[in-house]
Design a protein around this motif. Structure first.
Motif, PDB file in Angstrom:
ATOM      1  N   PHE A 169       0.825  -1.208   0.000  1.00 37.33           N
ATOM      2  CA  PHE A 169       0.000   0.000   0.000  1.00 37.33           C
ATOM      3  C   PHE A 169       0.859   1.259   0.000  1.00 37.33           C
ATOM      4  O   PHE A 169       0.735   2.117  -0.869  1.00 37.33           O
ATOM      5  N   VAL A 170       1.764   1.342   0.972  1.00 35.08           N
ATOM      6  CA  VAL A 170       2.545   2.569   1.141  1.00 35.08           C
ATOM      7  C   VAL A 170       3.511   2.802  -0.016  1.00 35.08           C
ATOM      8  O   VAL A 170       3.720   3.927  -0.456  1.00 35.08           O
ATOM      9  N   SER A 171       4.098   1.736  -0.547  1.00 36.58           N
ATOM     10  CA  SER A 171       5.095   1.992  -1.577  1.00 36.58           C
ATOM     11  C   SER A 171       4.478   2.109  -2.970  1.00 36.58           C
ATOM     12  O   SER A 171       5.015   2.795  -3.828  1.00 36.58           O
ATOM     13  N   MET A 172       3.342   1.487  -3.194  1.00 29.74           N
ATOM     14  CA  MET A 172       2.735   1.585  -4.524  1.00 29.74           C
ATOM     15  C   MET A 172       1.914   2.859  -4.695  1.00 29.74           C
ATOM     16  O   MET A 172       1.895   3.452  -5.766  1.00 29.74           O
ATOM     17  N   LEU A 173       1.207   3.266  -3.632  1.00 31.54           N
ATOM     18  CA  LEU A 173       0.230   4.350  -3.788  1.00 31.54           C
ATOM     19  C   LEU A 173       0.820   5.632  -4.395  1.00 31.54           C
ATOM     20  O   LEU A 173       0.276   6.140  -5.381  1.00 31.54           O
ATOM     21  N   PRO A 174       1.943   6.149  -3.859  1.00 36.58           N
ATOM     22  CA  PRO A 174       2.460   7.391  -4.444  1.00 36.58           C
ATOM     23  C   PRO A 174       2.838   7.232  -5.921  1.00 36.58           C
ATOM     24  O   PRO A 174       2.598   8.124  -6.717  1.00 36.58           O
ATOM     25  N   GLN A 175       3.401   6.070  -6.265  1.00 29.57           N
ATOM     26  CA  GLN A 175       3.818   5.868  -7.658  1.00 29.57           C
ATOM     27  C   GLN A 175       2.613   5.789  -8.585  1.00 29.57           C
ATOM     28  O   GLN A 175       2.610   6.342  -9.677  1.00 29.57           O
ATOM     29  N   VAL A 176       1.579   5.092  -8.119  1.00 32.36           N
ATOM     30  CA  VAL A 176       0.384   4.951  -8.946  1.00 32.36           C
ATOM     31  C   VAL A 176      -0.315   6.304  -9.091  1.00 32.36           C
ATOM     32  O   VAL A 176      -0.751   6.679 -10.175  1.00 32.36           O
ATOM     33  N   LEU A 177      -0.378   7.047  -7.980  1.00 34.52           N
ATOM     34  CA  LEU A 177      -1.015   8.366  -8.042  1.00 34.52           C
ATOM     35  C   LEU A 177      -0.257   9.290  -8.984  1.00 34.52           C
ATOM     36  O   LEU A 177      -0.851  10.070  -9.724  1.00 34.52           O
ATOM     37  N   VAL A 200      -4.610  23.053  -7.728  1.00 35.24           N
ATOM     38  CA  VAL A 200      -3.820  22.020  -7.069  1.00 35.24           C
ATOM     39  C   VAL A 200      -3.052  21.248  -8.144  1.00 35.24           C
ATOM     40  O   VAL A 200      -3.640  20.755  -9.099  1.00 35.24           O
ATOM     41  N   SER A 201      -1.734  21.164  -7.989  1.00 37.01           N
ATOM     42  CA  SER A 201      -0.952  20.453  -8.998  1.00 37.01           C
ATOM     43  C   SER A 201      -1.079  18.947  -8.779  1.00 37.01           C
ATOM     44  O   SER A 201      -1.408  18.503  -7.684  1.00 37.01           O
ATOM     45  N   PRO A 202      -0.851  18.157  -9.824  1.00 38.88           N
ATOM     46  CA  PRO A 202      -1.010  16.709  -9.685  1.00 38.88           C
ATOM     47  C   PRO A 202      -0.194  16.131  -8.536  1.00 38.88           C
ATOM     48  O   PRO A 202      -0.676  15.276  -7.791  1.00 38.88           O
ATOM     49  N   ALA A 243      -0.262  13.811  -3.094  1.00 44.99           N
ATOM     50  CA  ALA A 243       0.191  13.856  -1.704  1.00 44.99           C
ATOM     51  C   ALA A 243      -1.008  13.940  -0.747  1.00 44.99           C
ATOM     52  O   ALA A 243      -1.052  13.254   0.268  1.00 44.99           O
ATOM     53  N   TYR A 244      -1.998  14.772  -1.102  1.00 47.92           N
ATOM     54  CA  TYR A 244      -3.196  14.877  -0.262  1.00 47.92           C
ATOM     55  C   TYR A 244      -3.928  13.535  -0.190  1.00 47.92           C
ATOM     56  O   TYR A 244      -4.337  13.088   0.873  1.00 47.92           O
ATOM     57  N   LEU A 245      -4.102  12.924  -1.370  1.00 48.05           N
ATOM     58  CA  LEU A 245      -4.829  11.654  -1.412  1.00 48.05           C
ATOM     59  C   LEU A 245      -4.138  10.599  -0.563  1.00 48.05           C
ATOM     60  O   LEU A 245      -4.781   9.837   0.163  1.00 48.05           O
ATOM     61  N   TYR A 246      -2.817  10.584  -0.681  1.00 50.93           N
ATOM     62  CA  TYR A 246      -2.027   9.629   0.090  1.00 50.93           C
ATOM     63  C   TYR A 246      -2.252   9.856   1.582  1.00 50.93           C
ATOM     64  O   TYR A 246      -2.562   8.925   2.334  1.00 50.93           O
ATOM     65  N   GLY A 247      -2.157  11.129   1.981  1.00 51.45           N
ATOM     66  CA  GLY A 247      -2.374  11.459   3.386  1.00 51.45           C
ATOM     67  C   GLY A 247      -3.768  11.061   3.853  1.00 51.45           C
ATOM     68  O   GLY A 247      -3.940  10.460   4.913  1.00 51.45           O
ATOM     69  N   ALA A 248      -4.770  11.366   3.025  1.00 54.08           N
ATOM     70  CA  ALA A 248      -6.149  11.042   3.394  1.00 54.08           C
ATOM     71  C   ALA A 248      -6.331   9.534   3.536  1.00 54.08           C
ATOM     72  O   ALA A 248      -6.982   9.066   4.478  1.00 54.08           O
ATOM     73  N   ALA A 249      -5.724   8.773   2.624  1.00 50.17           N
ATOM     74  CA  ALA A 249      -5.850   7.319   2.683  1.00 50.17           C
ATOM     75  C   ALA A 249      -5.242   6.787   3.974  1.00 50.17           C
ATOM     76  O   ALA A 249      -5.821   5.925   4.647  1.00 50.17           O
TER      77      ALA A 249
END
Lengths: 434, 385
Positions: free
Chosen positions: B317-325, B343-345, B350-356
């Protein structure tokens, strides 16, 4: 002693039964798979290098009948966010203008931007993602990441224009640094101090530099200069996280330096110049191009910066009166009215227009493949994007040995004016030919 | 003598029965994935087959992301042994990753130009790098054995600072800020390098070949950790976590166990570092900063403390999410093209990752693994709605 309950026979039996059955299914499936693999899209993905289009132009990865796709690996959310934003916007401006003028080779340009936030994993995976889609990379921020993909890029042969000026990145046919590297720039900077700011043989000069490739590459330049011109260097190594330069100023004052070279970031420049002025160390201070941002002029250190700080830069400043800078400044301000002008704009524009010129040349040579583009760039031995002449014929050498010396100036566009035109010092010449 | 051990055992059993209901629930939860093997032996086989088949179908991007996740999973299993099962906090995990990665590079690399290296066969270098990390952990174990919880966390912070300083300055070993090239793994004459190899018509590059190495290593590491956790040492570790003094009274050598777990956890990190270096093909200091240590802690918290499966799920989860986003940043909702002031991509991801992360911690206190566990209990007891 073991507290683990013994496995009951029943469970073992069912498990083994399940396992044998499962193994059989597995084997069957594996066989089916081996057959199916042949029809995987990956297998049919034959190398499309060397396809000729209707005009007889050879095309490859990243080029279709209608589009040329370029990648930009930038940092808009990490430590270089300000730089990344300016560079990317300038490149998007170039793409827009080029497309409005009819594109290149009858094709529209497309810039695919990936923001890696200065994270090594994201940077390398963004490179890998774009690799099968783009012709080359018009921007790659972060020299450690460029170095990390250097070897695999030798295989894919995509042209990369890094936004970094470390001499360690030279040498590859496919990674081309635009402008003078930090060592050359530092030599030119010290040359300026000696010719115009009264530093002479036997003097001591201070060099405050970042740990890492940028600072250490610059240090090579100042060491060379010290040997050539009989100076002695007082070295002060700092970390990118150090932002208070009081200790360094105190040490340099005690060593009685006649001038200071700074290879660090804008924050360090503000602190160094401010503290030096306040403590009575009134010597000229000169920084590499990364050690200045126009925003500094609004800080308390502003007046001192205007008086005793200089910046060596590989290109003309955005506020210069020459045709290239003034046109870009006007266009950029029109396209992005809310954003300030800085050297990132120049760097981004120069990189994109150089890439564009290489594409045009490659189109003329009827070879728009990756190798064709890299070859076309090598034929550009005197290309002027409007910010200085560059020679790309030799991958091992920086494309220019020239530096412009700027002085911060609140009233100028981009916060700086040129005080010495683009020039190559003799020492830089001899350093490069070594 | 035997009386005492008997008493010990009695006490241990009593202790076991006296565990508070919450803890007991957590324990059953960590055990729950097991039933998965029984009704769904096929599930496992299908999963395994899928994993084996992926290199034939997926892009290099996905394989590389998967390999980063596998390396992270190995590291996270190690950290989970230490933090999740023994209750010891370590902020120095990135340091041990670095020892593994740089250790491998220096042991396998040649001495040429400005670099120093031993030029050992790569498999031996990989093995020795793991041993080296174990030694580094061992050197720290007098401290690791005596400090507990957050105190150890603070002490291990020092490791990162020292480690980065050494990496930046021992340039002949590490290559400094720009890093050093990592020699490709070579097992018995088979090179896991970039040269292309056609397998059933599919070109196999380094990512495709390394995929199988990663899978094998991850499987081995997961099984070993499971063995440790289910056996005597695992029980002792949990006892130390839950009640240090009681564990000591029952005859668990607390300091020795803590030190040993620390060494084991660092060896896992070392192996993860070796795999990471192989996937990256280059080692640079920015891969081993403080943030990386925090990410590993996030992995085990998000995945589920104290279980092997939790560590793996969290790591993925933690290592894939930022790359996929980042990859799909163009397609994310509410994202403005750069320059228009929205808001830049990168920020959006980063926001989505934090929210997740916040959502998982809030709504799945036992970690993501609970999601899997709950579903299996539901399906086995026929409570499907």
């Amino acid at each position: 002693m073991s507290v683990l309950p013994p496995r009951t026979k029943a469970t073992t039996k069912t498990t083994t039964k399940a396992t044998t059955k499962a193994t059989a299914t597995a084997l069957a499936a594996l066989l089916a798979l081996a057959g199916a693999a042949g029809c995987s899209s990956k297998a049919s993905d034959a190398k499309d290098e060397g396809k000729d289009d209707a005009q007889g132009v050879r095309t490859g990865v990243g080029v279709t009948e209608k589009e040329i796709t370029l990648g930009a690996l930038t940092d808009m959310s990490g430590v270089y966010a300000t730089l990344g934003k300016s560079v990317t916007q300038a490149q998007q401006l170039y793409v827009k203008q080029t497309n409005e003028a009819g594109g290149i080779c009858g094709r529209q340009l497309k810039l695919t931007v990936r923001d890696h936030g200065y994270d090594p994993q994201k940077a390398v995976s963004a490179y890998t993602e774009l690799e099968p889609k783009v012709l080359g990379y018009a921007q790659f921020i972060g020299s450690p990441f460029v170095a990390a993909v250097k070897k695999r890029n030798e295989d894919s042969k995509a042209l990369i224009v890094p936004q970094a000026w470390s001499a360690a990145l030279l040498g590859s046919e496919y990674i081309r640094v635009i402008g003078s590297t930090y060592d050359i720039e530092t030599i030119n900077a010290i040359d300026f101090l000696m010719k115009e700011k009264g530093v002479k043989k036997g003097d001591k000069i201070g060099h405050v530099y970042f740990e890492g490739d940028y600072g250490e590459n610059a240090l090579e330049g100042s060491r060379h200069m010290a040997k050539e011109s009989g100076l002695s260097i007082v070295e002060q190594k700092i970390k990118p996280t150090d932002s208070d330069m009081s200790a360094q100023v105190a040490a340099l004052k005690q060593a009685k330096v006649k001038a200071i070279v700074l290879s660090a970031g804008p924050a360090q420049a503000a602190s160094l110049v401010g503290v030096a002025a306040a403590s009575g160390l009134k010597v000229p201070i000169i920084g590499n191009n990364s050690a200045f941002a126009p925003q500094l002029l609004g800080t308390q250190a502003g007046p001192a910066l205007e008086k005793m700080y200089f910046v060596a830069s590989p290109s003309l400043p955005i506020g210069d009166a020459a045709d290239g800078p003034s046109k870009l400044a006007a266009d950029y301000a029109k396209a992005y009215p809310k954003d300030g002008l800085d050297n990132g704009v120049v760097a981004g524009w120069t990189a994109a227009s150089t890439f564009g010129e290489a594409l045009k040349t490659a189109c003329k040579d009827k070879d728009l493949t990756r190798e064709g583009v890299a070859k076309a760039l090598r034929t550009m031995s005197a290309y002027d994007s409007g910010f200085g002449v560059q020679n790309y014929s030799e991958p091992k050498a920086p494309s220019s040995l020239e530096s412009v010396i700027l002085q911060p100036d609140k009233s100028a566009k981009g916060g700086a004016t040129a005080v010495r035109e683009a020039a190559t010092s003799e020492a830089a010449q001899s350093f490069a030919s070594d | 003598m035997s009386d005492i051990t008997d008493q010990n055992q009695n006490q241990k059993q009593k202790q076991k029965q006296n565990v508070p209901p919450l803890r007991a629930a957590a324990k059953t939860a960590t055990r729950v994935p097991r039933p998965l093997t029984r009704p769904g032996g096929y599930g496992w086989v299908a999963g395994a087959l899928l994993l084996l088949a992926l290199p034939f179908y997926l892009d290099t991007f996905w394989l590389q992301a998967g390999l980063f996740a596998m390396a992270a999973a190995i590291g996270a299993i190690g950290l989970n042994l230490l933090t999740g099962s023994t209750g010891q906090l370590s902020m120095g995990h990135a340091f041990f990753l670095a020892v593994g990665a740089y250790g491998y590079t220096a042991l396998a690399g040649d001495s040429e130009g400005r670099y120093t290296g031993l030029g050992l066969p790569t498999w031996l270098a990989a093995l020795l790098a793991v041993v080296l990390t174990g030694l580094a952990g061992g050197l720290f174990s007098p401290i690791a054995g005596r400090l507990r919880g957050a105190y150890l966390g603070i002490a291990t912070l020092a490791l990162i600072v020292i480690g980065l300083h050494v990496i930046d300055n021992a340039t002949d070993l590490t290559g400094g800020a720009l890093g050093r090239e990592v020699p490709a793994l070579n097992l018995f004459g088979f090179g896991f390098d970039r040269s292309e190899l056609l397998v059933a018509g599919v070109p196999f590059g380094s990512a495709e070949k390394l995929w199988y190495v990663g899978l094998a290593l991850l499987l081995g590491c997961a099984l070993f950790a499971r063995g440790v956790l289910r056996g005597r040492p695992g029980r002792a570790m949990n006892a130390i976590r839950d009640h240090r003094i009681a564990a000591g009274v029952m005859g668990v050598p607390v300091a020795r166990y803590r030190a040993a777990v620390f060494v084991l956890s660092s060896m896992y990190a070392g192996l993860a570092g070796v795999l990471l270096a192989l996937v990256f093909q280059n080692v640079t200091p920015s891969q081993f900063g403080m943030v990386v240590s925090l990410q590993y802690l996030a992995m085990i918290v998000i995945g589920g403390l104290g279980s092997v499966g939790g560590a793996v799920v969290g790591a993925v989860f933690v290592s894939m999410l930022p790359q996929v986003l980042t990859r799909y940043s163009d397609a994310l909702p509410l994202v403005a093209t750069p320059g228009t002031g929205g808001v830049s991509p990168g920020e959006a991801s980063a926001y989505l990752y934090g929210a997740a992360v916040v959502a998982v911690v809030l709504f799945l206190p036992g970690g993501l693994i609970r999601l899997v566990a709950r579903r299996t209990t539901m399906s086995t007891s026929g409570e499907k709605r």
